[in-house]
Design a protein around this motif. Structure first.
Motif, PDB file in Angstrom:
ATOM      1  N   TRP A 158      30.052  41.391  39.421  1.00  0.00           N
ATOM      2  CA  TRP A 158      31.206  41.211  38.542  1.00  0.00           C
ATOM      3  C   TRP A 158      32.177  42.371  38.707  1.00  0.00           C
ATOM      4  CZ3 TRP A 158      28.225  39.639  33.458  1.00  0.00           C
ATOM      5  CH2 TRP A 158      27.692  38.352  33.644  1.00  0.00           C
ATOM      6  N   ARG A 159      33.457  42.072  38.511  1.00  0.00           N
ATOM      7  CA  ARG A 159      34.512  43.076  38.612  1.00  0.00           C
ATOM      8  C   ARG A 159      34.807  43.655  37.229  1.00  0.00           C
ATOM      9  NH1 ARG A 159      35.481  39.331  42.749  1.00  0.00           N
ATOM     10  NH2 ARG A 159      36.777  40.041  44.498  1.00  0.00           N
ATOM     11  N   ARG A 160      34.924  44.983  37.186  1.00  0.00           N
ATOM     12  CA  ARG A 160      35.215  45.676  35.926  1.00  0.00           C
ATOM     13  C   ARG A 160      36.148  46.845  36.207  1.00  0.00           C
ATOM     14  NH1 ARG A 160      29.899  45.132  36.885  1.00  0.00           N
ATOM     15  NH2 ARG A 160      28.638  43.752  35.542  1.00  0.00           N
ATOM     16  N   VAL A 161      37.184  46.965  35.378  1.00  0.00           N
ATOM     17  CA  VAL A 161      38.083  48.116  35.464  1.00  0.00           C
ATOM     18  C   VAL A 161      38.136  48.834  34.119  1.00  0.00           C
ATOM     19  CG1 VAL A 161      40.424  48.916  35.935  1.00  0.00           C
ATOM     20  CG2 VAL A 161      39.479  47.038  37.273  1.00  0.00           C
ATOM     21  N   GLY A 162      38.447  48.092  33.046  1.00  0.00           N
ATOM     22  CA  GLY A 162      38.586  48.705  31.737  1.00  0.00           C
ATOM     23  C   GLY A 162      37.298  48.672  30.936  1.00  0.00           C
ATOM     24  N   LEU A 163      37.019  49.765  30.231  1.00  0.00           N
ATOM     25  CA  LEU A 163      35.892  49.803  29.288  1.00  0.00           C
ATOM     26  C   LEU A 163      36.213  50.767  28.169  1.00  0.00           C
ATOM     27  CD1 LEU A 163      34.459  52.709  29.949  1.00  0.00           C
ATOM     28  CD2 LEU A 163      33.145  51.422  31.614  1.00  0.00           C
ATOM     29  N   ASP A 164      35.507  50.629  27.060  1.00  0.00           N
ATOM     30  CA  ASP A 164      35.659  51.532  25.934  1.00  0.00           C
ATOM     31  C   ASP A 164      34.321  51.628  25.213  1.00  0.00           C
ATOM     32  OD1 ASP A 164      36.954  53.298  24.298  1.00  0.00           O
ATOM     33  OD2 ASP A 164      38.103  51.809  23.185  1.00  0.00           O
ATOM     34  N   TYR A 165      33.888  52.855  24.942  1.00  0.00           N
ATOM     35  CA  TYR A 165      32.614  53.051  24.255  1.00  0.00           C
ATOM     36  C   TYR A 165      32.856  53.103  22.756  1.00  0.00           C
ATOM     37  CZ  TYR A 165      28.024  54.769  22.963  1.00  0.00           C
ATOM     38  OH  TYR A 165      26.782  54.883  22.390  1.00  0.00           O
ATOM     39  N   ASP A 166      32.076  52.341  22.015  1.00  0.00           N
ATOM     40  CA  ASP A 166      32.172  52.272  20.563  1.00  0.00           C
ATOM     41  C   ASP A 166      31.016  53.069  19.964  1.00  0.00           C
ATOM     42  OD1 ASP A 166      32.396  51.636  17.913  1.00  0.00           O
ATOM     43  OD2 ASP A 166      32.393  49.463  18.181  1.00  0.00           O
ATOM     44  N   ASP A 167      31.303  54.277  19.490  1.00  0.00           N
ATOM     45  CA  ASP A 167      30.258  55.133  18.930  1.00  0.00           C
ATOM     46  C   ASP A 167      29.626  54.510  17.697  1.00  0.00           C
ATOM     47  OD1 ASP A 167      30.116  57.782  20.420  1.00  0.00           O
ATOM     48  OD2 ASP A 167      32.261  57.593  20.115  1.00  0.00           O
ATOM     49  N   ALA A 168      30.413  53.787  16.910  1.00  0.00           N
ATOM     50  CA  ALA A 168      29.882  53.212  15.676  1.00  0.00           C
ATOM     51  C   ALA A 168      28.797  52.185  15.949  1.00  0.00           C
ATOM     52  CB  ALA A 168      31.015  52.575  14.871  1.00  0.00           C
ATOM     53  N   ARG A 169      28.912  51.450  17.046  1.00  0.00           N
ATOM     54  CA  ARG A 169      27.954  50.393  17.366  1.00  0.00           C
ATOM     55  C   ARG A 169      27.023  50.758  18.517  1.00  0.00           C
ATOM     56  NH1 ARG A 169      32.768  48.431  15.780  1.00  0.00           N
ATOM     57  NH2 ARG A 169      32.767  46.827  14.170  1.00  0.00           N
ATOM     58  N   GLY A 170      27.308  51.849  19.209  1.00  0.00           N
ATOM     59  CA  GLY A 170      26.471  52.242  20.339  1.00  0.00           C
ATOM     60  C   GLY A 170      26.592  51.304  21.517  1.00  0.00           C
ATOM     61  N   LEU A 171      27.762  50.681  21.676  1.00  0.00           N
ATOM     62  CA  LEU A 171      27.975  49.695  22.734  1.00  0.00           C
ATOM     63  C   LEU A 171      29.202  50.035  23.558  1.00  0.00           C
ATOM     64  CD1 LEU A 171      27.446  46.350  20.757  1.00  0.00           C
ATOM     65  CD2 LEU A 171      25.828  47.399  22.366  1.00  0.00           C
ATOM     66  N   ALA A 175      36.013  44.910  29.965  1.00  0.00           N
ATOM     67  CA  ALA A 175      36.852  43.819  30.460  1.00  0.00           C
ATOM     68  C   ALA A 175      36.297  43.387  31.818  1.00  0.00           C
ATOM     69  CB  ALA A 175      38.301  44.275  30.586  1.00  0.00           C
ATOM     70  N   THR A 176      35.830  42.169  31.903  1.00  0.00           N
ATOM     71  CA  THR A 176      35.024  41.708  33.042  1.00  0.00           C
ATOM     72  C   THR A 176      35.607  40.424  33.604  1.00  0.00           C
ATOM     73  OG1 THR A 176      33.108  42.574  31.853  1.00  0.00           O
ATOM     74  CG2 THR A 176      32.664  41.202  33.772  1.00  0.00           C
ATOM     75  N   TYR A 177      35.548  40.270  34.924  1.00  0.00           N
ATOM     76  CA  TYR A 177      36.012  39.010  35.515  1.00  0.00           C
ATOM     77  C   TYR A 177      35.370  38.783  36.874  1.00  0.00           C
ATOM     78  CZ  TYR A 177      39.466  41.849  38.174  1.00  0.00           C
ATOM     79  OH  TYR A 177      40.079  42.767  38.991  1.00  0.00           O
ATOM     80  N   SER A 178      35.479  37.536  37.321  1.00  0.00           N
ATOM     81  CA  SER A 178      35.015  37.161  38.653  1.00  0.00           C
ATOM     82  C   SER A 178      36.165  36.488  39.390  1.00  0.00           C
ATOM     83  CB  SER A 178      33.812  36.210  38.564  1.00  0.00           C
ATOM     84  OG  SER A 178      34.183  34.998  37.926  1.00  0.00           O
ATOM     85  N   ARG A 179      35.992  36.338  40.682  1.00  0.00           N
ATOM     86  CA  ARG A 179      37.011  35.703  41.526  1.00  0.00           C
ATOM     87  C   ARG A 179      36.288  34.814  42.519  1.00  0.00           C
ATOM     88  NH1 ARG A 179      40.900  39.132  45.664  1.00  0.00           N
ATOM     89  NH2 ARG A 179      42.181  37.394  46.436  1.00  0.00           N
ATOM     90  N   ASP A 180      36.651  33.527  42.542  1.00  0.00           N
ATOM     91  CA  ASP A 180      35.915  32.614  43.406  1.00  0.00           C
ATOM     92  C   ASP A 180      36.565  32.499  44.785  1.00  0.00           C
ATOM     93  OD1 ASP A 180      38.061  30.821  43.248  1.00  0.00           O
ATOM     94  OD2 ASP A 180      37.067  29.504  41.793  1.00  0.00           O
ATOM     95  N   ALA A 181      36.003  31.627  45.626  1.00  0.00           N
ATOM     96  CA  ALA A 181      36.466  31.490  47.001  1.00  0.00           C
ATOM     97  C   ALA A 181      37.889  30.951  47.088  1.00  0.00           C
ATOM     98  CB  ALA A 181      35.517  30.577  47.779  1.00  0.00           C
ATOM     99  N   ASP A 182      38.366  30.313  46.026  1.00  0.00           N
ATOM    100  CA  ASP A 182      39.738  29.796  45.993  1.00  0.00           C
ATOM    101  C   ASP A 182      40.695  30.753  45.314  1.00  0.00           C
ATOM    102  OD1 ASP A 182      39.049  27.328  47.251  1.00  0.00           O
ATOM    103  OD2 ASP A 182      38.271  26.591  45.331  1.00  0.00           O
ATOM    104  N   ASP A 183      40.270  31.999  45.142  1.00  0.00           N
ATOM    105  CA  ASP A 183      41.085  33.040  44.518  1.00  0.00           C
ATOM    106  C   ASP A 183      41.450  32.722  43.073  1.00  0.00           C
ATOM    107  OD1 ASP A 183      40.997  34.539  46.826  1.00  0.00           O
ATOM    108  OD2 ASP A 183      42.904  33.798  47.596  1.00  0.00           O
ATOM    109  N   VAL A 184      40.570  32.070  42.374  1.00  0.00           N
ATOM    110  CA  VAL A 184      40.768  31.788  40.951  1.00  0.00           C
ATOM    111  C   VAL A 184      39.973  32.811  40.142  1.00  0.00           C
ATOM    112  CG1 VAL A 184      40.428  30.132  39.079  1.00  0.00           C
ATOM    113  CG2 VAL A 184      41.177  29.336  41.336  1.00  0.00           C
ATOM    114  N   TYR A 185      40.645  33.455  39.198  1.00  0.00           N
ATOM    115  CA  TYR A 185      40.006  34.436  38.347  1.00  0.00           C
ATOM    116  C   TYR A 185      39.468  33.779  37.082  1.00  0.00           C
ATOM    117  CZ  TYR A 185      42.413  38.012  41.122  1.00  0.00           C
ATOM    118  OH  TYR A 185      42.839  38.805  42.143  1.00  0.00           O
TER     119      TYR A 185
END
Length: 322
Positions: A158-171, A175-185
């Motif tokens: 999976w492709r990932r660029v953005g993330l943010d850590y939530d200290d309150a929840r420990g998670l 932002a996650t995505y995939s791209r198929d053979a037809d270039d569809v995200y």
């Protein structure tokens, strides 16, 4: 969360329906050719009031992407796409390597690094983009001493660029995505429990989500391909996307401020103009800065400076937060 105790210390002391989107992908750049249409720049209100200064550039001799300013250290952390490293720059301009992130491909440019975020305990988190190549996608936990460790339970394709850590929840929210053979995200928001090693989809219906940020119980995410900014309620039993604005042209990473607003990056491809917008939780938008740079990553020192990674320049633009 990006603006937490670390930033406050320095300040005190001084689902939409699923649709296909076809696009040409760099790491964070998208030239959409499908359902997204060109949008005008958002109508903005008055700029914030603060002490201004002439924008300037920092030469980092690297390809900066994700940024994070640690106000308690007065140092800027930089994800370097050229060599899969995390660099750190102090206020005197000295730059050193904080961490080397493994690059199994042997070609750092084929792996890529994304956003940076620190937990309150000093642990740094960042994704390795991987371009969907088998075994290259990852999220790393970097100890305060600079030792990286790939998180277990994370899908390596999976492709990932953005993330943010939530200290309150420990998670981590990613932002996650995939791209198929037809270039569809196909994009979604995932949570990652870094202790249990579990990655869970929270909500789908996106195309190419990049920027993501937690503000209290609200999670914001920007879909670059569709030029839309969304929010969702983390307290809800079944969180759903609520549209904040569809007036942006091309969204990238984002940052939070101590007064509960977002700093959002956008790029006007028609005029080759990068912009930083301030977005309040009630959806009011104001322009903070613009210039002849294509933005990637963003950091805020909690007082008056915003740092923006400028694509393909080996430079970071510094602009006033007003």
């Amino acid at each position: 969360m990006k603006t937490r105790v670390l930033a406050m210390m320095a300040a005190l002391s001084a689902c939409v329906p699923q649709a296909t989107t076809t696009a040409t992908e760099t790491e964070t750049g998208t030239e959409a050719t499908g359902t997204a249409t060109t949008a005008e720049a958002p109508t903005t209100g008055a700029p914030a009031q603060c002490e201004t200064f002439p924008p300037y550039r920092i030469d980092v001799q690297a390809e900066p992407n994700g940024l994070y300013y640690r106000a308690d250290e007065q140092r800027l952390y930089i994800a370097d796409d050229d060599d899969n490293r995390v660099l750190v720059r102090d206020e005197d301009g000295e730059i050193e390597v904080f961490a080397d992130i493994p690059n199994p491909s042997g070609d750092p440019g084929s792996d890529g690094l994304g956003d940076l975020d620190f937990a309150a305990d000093g642990t740094l988190y960042l994704p390795r983009f991987g371009f969907g190549m088998p075994g290259l996608g990852a999220i790393f936990r970097v100890a305060p001493g600079g030792t990286p460790e790939a998180l277990a339970g994370v899908d390596a394709e999976w492709r990932r660029v953005g993330l943010d850590y939530d200290d309150a929840r420990g998670l981590l929210y990613v932002a996650t995505y995939s791209r198929d053979a037809d270039d569809v995200y196909t994009g979604w928001i995932a949570s990652v429990d870094p202790v249990a090693g579990v990655e869970t989809m929270i909500v789908g219906g996106l195309a190419k989500p990049l920027g993501i940020a937690v503000l209290g119980d609200t999670l914001f995410v920007g879909d670059q391909a569709r030029r839309q900014l969304f929010k969702l309620d983390l307290k809800a039993a079944a969180p759903a996307l609520t549209l904040v604005s569809d007036e942006f042209e091309s969204l990238d990473l984002m940052e939070t401020t101590a007064d509960g607003a977002l700093l959002v990056l956008s790029y006007d491809t028609a005029n080759s103009t990068g912009r930083v917008y301030r977005v309040t939780q009630d959806g009011a938008i104001s322009t903070v800065a613009e210039g002849d740079w294509e933005p990637r990553g963003i950091a805020f020192d909690g007082v008056g400076r915003i740092f923006v990674s400028a694509r393909d320049t080996q430079q970071i633009v510094v602009v006033p937060a007003c």
